[in-house]
Motif scaffolding. Structure first.
Motif, PDB file in Angstrom:
ATOM      1  N   MET A 132       0.826  -1.194   0.000  1.00  0.00           N
ATOM      2  CA  MET A 132       0.000   0.000   0.000  1.00  0.00           C
ATOM      3  C   MET A 132       0.868   1.254   0.000  1.00  0.00           C
ATOM      4  SD  MET A 132      -3.058   0.958  -0.026  1.00  0.00           S
ATOM      5  CE  MET A 132      -4.109   2.284   0.333  1.00  0.00           C
ATOM      6  N   LEU A 133       1.934   1.228   0.776  1.00  0.00           N
ATOM      7  CA  LEU A 133       2.837   2.376   0.850  1.00  0.00           C
ATOM      8  C   LEU A 133       3.512   2.622  -0.496  1.00  0.00           C
ATOM      9  CD1 LEU A 133       3.925   4.494   2.753  1.00  0.00           C
ATOM     10  CD2 LEU A 133       5.764   2.928   3.382  1.00  0.00           C
ATOM     11  N   ARG A 134       3.820   1.536  -1.182  1.00  0.00           N
ATOM     12  CA  ARG A 134       4.425   1.658  -2.519  1.00  0.00           C
ATOM     13  C   ARG A 134       3.462   2.336  -3.504  1.00  0.00           C
ATOM     14  NH1 ARG A 134       7.165  -3.709  -4.589  1.00  0.00           N
ATOM     15  NH2 ARG A 134       8.279  -3.378  -2.644  1.00  0.00           N
ATOM     16  N   PHE A 135       2.181   2.002  -3.393  1.00  0.00           N
ATOM     17  CA  PHE A 135       1.160   2.602  -4.257  1.00  0.00           C
ATOM     18  C   PHE A 135       1.033   4.104  -3.982  1.00  0.00           C
ATOM     19  CE2 PHE A 135      -3.355   3.793  -4.844  1.00  0.00           C
ATOM     20  CZ  PHE A 135      -3.409   3.656  -6.229  1.00  0.00           C
ATOM     21  N   ILE A 136       1.039   4.489  -2.738  1.00  0.00           N
ATOM     22  CA  ILE A 136       0.937   5.910  -2.378  1.00  0.00           C
ATOM     23  C   ILE A 136       2.158   6.674  -2.875  1.00  0.00           C
ATOM     24  CG2 ILE A 136       0.860   7.528  -0.440  1.00  0.00           C
ATOM     25  CD1 ILE A 136      -0.854   5.450   1.032  1.00  0.00           C
ATOM     26  N   ARG A 137       3.323   6.082  -2.756  1.00  0.00           N
ATOM     27  CA  ARG A 137       4.538   6.734  -3.272  1.00  0.00           C
ATOM     28  C   ARG A 137       4.472   6.907  -4.788  1.00  0.00           C
ATOM     29  NH1 ARG A 137       9.007   3.469   0.192  1.00  0.00           N
ATOM     30  NH2 ARG A 137       8.641   4.557   2.160  1.00  0.00           N
ATOM     31  N   SER A 138       3.959   5.912  -5.479  1.00  0.00           N
ATOM     32  CA  SER A 138       3.863   6.026  -6.936  1.00  0.00           C
ATOM     33  C   SER A 138       2.859   7.111  -7.322  1.00  0.00           C
ATOM     34  CB  SER A 138       3.483   4.686  -7.565  1.00  0.00           C
ATOM     35  OG  SER A 138       2.147   4.356  -7.264  1.00  0.00           O
ATOM     36  N   LEU A 139       1.797   7.254  -6.540  1.00  0.00           N
ATOM     37  CA  LEU A 139       0.829   8.318  -6.816  1.00  0.00           C
ATOM     38  C   LEU A 139       1.430   9.696  -6.574  1.00  0.00           C
ATOM     39  CD1 LEU A 139      -2.583   7.061  -5.374  1.00  0.00           C
ATOM     40  CD2 LEU A 139      -1.928   7.363  -7.759  1.00  0.00           C
ATOM     41  N   SER A 140       2.283   9.812  -5.581  1.00  0.00           N
ATOM     42  CA  SER A 140       2.876  11.118  -5.288  1.00  0.00           C
ATOM     43  C   SER A 140       3.858  11.547  -6.372  1.00  0.00           C
ATOM     44  CB  SER A 140       3.568  11.093  -3.924  1.00  0.00           C
ATOM     45  OG  SER A 140       4.712  10.261  -3.960  1.00  0.00           O
ATOM     46  N   ARG A 141       4.417  10.596  -7.099  1.00  0.00           N
ATOM     47  CA  ARG A 141       5.348  10.933  -8.185  1.00  0.00           C
ATOM     48  C   ARG A 141       4.655  11.068  -9.541  1.00  0.00           C
ATOM     49  NH1 ARG A 141       8.638   6.128  -6.944  1.00  0.00           N
ATOM     50  NH2 ARG A 141       8.858   6.411  -4.721  1.00  0.00           N
ATOM     51  N   ASP A 142       3.418  10.651  -9.621  1.00  0.00           N
ATOM     52  CA  ASP A 142       2.673  10.700 -10.885  1.00  0.00           C
ATOM     53  C   ASP A 142       2.246  12.134 -11.166  1.00  0.00           C
ATOM     54  OD1 ASP A 142       1.285  10.119 -13.148  1.00  0.00           O
ATOM     55  OD2 ASP A 142      -0.363   9.088 -12.133  1.00  0.00           O
ATOM     56  N   GLU A 143       2.642  12.692 -12.300  1.00  0.00           N
ATOM     57  CA  GLU A 143       2.350  14.084 -12.629  1.00  0.00           C
ATOM     58  C   GLU A 143       1.259  14.230 -13.684  1.00  0.00           C
ATOM     59  OE1 GLU A 143       5.883  16.171 -13.572  1.00  0.00           O
ATOM     60  OE2 GLU A 143       6.838  15.747 -11.664  1.00  0.00           O
ATOM     61  N   ARG A 144       0.628  13.152 -14.080  1.00  0.00           N
ATOM     62  CA  ARG A 144      -0.412  13.248 -15.095  1.00  0.00           C
ATOM     63  C   ARG A 144      -1.619  14.019 -14.593  1.00  0.00           C
ATOM     64  NH1 ARG A 144      -1.004   7.138 -16.602  1.00  0.00           N
ATOM     65  NH2 ARG A 144      -0.671   7.086 -14.372  1.00  0.00           N
ATOM     66  N   GLY A 145      -1.999  13.833 -13.359  1.00  0.00           N
ATOM     67  CA  GLY A 145      -3.129  14.557 -12.796  1.00  0.00           C
ATOM     68  C   GLY A 145      -2.856  16.042 -12.682  1.00  0.00           C
ATOM     69  N   VAL A 146      -1.608  16.388 -12.415  1.00  0.00           N
ATOM     70  CA  VAL A 146      -1.239  17.797 -12.321  1.00  0.00           C
ATOM     71  C   VAL A 146      -1.426  18.472 -13.673  1.00  0.00           C
ATOM     72  CG1 VAL A 146       0.649  19.384 -11.838  1.00  0.00           C
ATOM     73  CG2 VAL A 146       0.349  17.364 -10.421  1.00  0.00           C
ATOM     74  N   SER A 147      -1.055  17.810 -14.733  1.00  0.00           N
ATOM     75  CA  SER A 147      -1.232  18.370 -16.069  1.00  0.00           C
ATOM     76  C   SER A 147      -2.708  18.595 -16.372  1.00  0.00           C
ATOM     77  CB  SER A 147      -0.629  17.444 -17.128  1.00  0.00           C
ATOM     78  OG  SER A 147       0.760  17.351 -16.949  1.00  0.00           O
ATOM     79  N   ALA A 148      -3.525  17.640 -16.014  1.00  0.00           N
ATOM     80  CA  ALA A 148      -4.963  17.789 -16.239  1.00  0.00           C
ATOM     81  C   ALA A 148      -5.514  18.952 -15.423  1.00  0.00           C
ATOM     82  CB  ALA A 148      -5.693  16.497 -15.874  1.00  0.00           C
ATOM     83  N   LEU A 149      -5.044  19.117 -14.213  1.00  0.00           N
ATOM     84  CA  LEU A 149      -5.485  20.228 -13.374  1.00  0.00           C
ATOM     85  C   LEU A 149      -5.053  21.560 -13.972  1.00  0.00           C
ATOM     86  CD1 LEU A 149      -6.784  21.180 -10.726  1.00  0.00           C
ATOM     87  CD2 LEU A 149      -4.533  20.963  -9.672  1.00  0.00           C
ATOM     88  N   GLU A 150      -3.845  21.615 -14.490  1.00  0.00           N
ATOM     89  CA  GLU A 150      -3.368  22.850 -15.133  1.00  0.00           C
ATOM     90  C   GLU A 150      -4.228  23.201 -16.343  1.00  0.00           C
ATOM     91  OE1 GLU A 150       0.659  21.822 -15.946  1.00  0.00           O
ATOM     92  OE2 GLU A 150       1.333  22.337 -13.925  1.00  0.00           O
ATOM     93  N   TYR A 151      -4.583  22.214 -17.134  1.00  0.00           N
ATOM     94  CA  TYR A 151      -5.442  22.465 -18.293  1.00  0.00           C
ATOM     95  C   TYR A 151      -6.821  22.940 -17.853  1.00  0.00           C
ATOM     96  CZ  TYR A 151      -2.075  20.469 -21.535  1.00  0.00           C
ATOM     97  OH  TYR A 151      -0.962  20.229 -22.280  1.00  0.00           O
ATOM     98  N   ALA A 152      -7.348  22.381 -16.786  1.00  0.00           N
ATOM     99  CA  ALA A 152      -8.665  22.790 -16.290  1.00  0.00           C
ATOM    100  C   ALA A 152      -8.633  24.231 -15.800  1.00  0.00           C
ATOM    101  CB  ALA A 152      -9.118  21.857 -15.176  1.00  0.00           C
ATOM    102  N   VAL A 153      -7.578  24.607 -15.083  1.00  0.00           N
ATOM    103  CA  VAL A 153      -7.454  25.984 -14.606  1.00  0.00           C
ATOM    104  C   VAL A 153      -7.311  26.932 -15.786  1.00  0.00           C
ATOM    105  CG1 VAL A 153      -5.947  27.571 -13.343  1.00  0.00           C
ATOM    106  CG2 VAL A 153      -6.545  25.367 -12.346  1.00  0.00           C
TER     107      VAL A 153
END
Length: 57
Positions: free
Chosen positions: A1-22
């Motif tokens: 579970m901790l490995r999954f959370i770490r991988s989510l914290s490094r994933d930047e795809r959601g940040v790009s989508a948020l930037e496009y939405a803003v």
């Protein structure tokens, strides 16, 4: 579970989508503002032109 959370914290795809939405929100707000300004401005311009044409006739 901790490995999954770490991988989510490094994933930047959601940040790009948020930037496009803003960015899309900013563009929509700008278009609404310009449209509102032009709507009242265009009515004044056409009323003035119509008055001048009517007076010239």
């Amino acid at each position: 579970m901790l490995r999954f959370i770490r991988s989510l914290s490094r994933d930047e795809r959601g940040v790009s989508a948020l930037e496009y939405a803003v960015l899309a929100g900013i563009v929509v707000a700008a278009l609404v503002g310009v449209g509102t300004y032009l709507d009242t401005g265009l009515v004044t311009v056409f009323s003035t032109m119509l008055g001048k044409v009517t007076t010239a006739m």
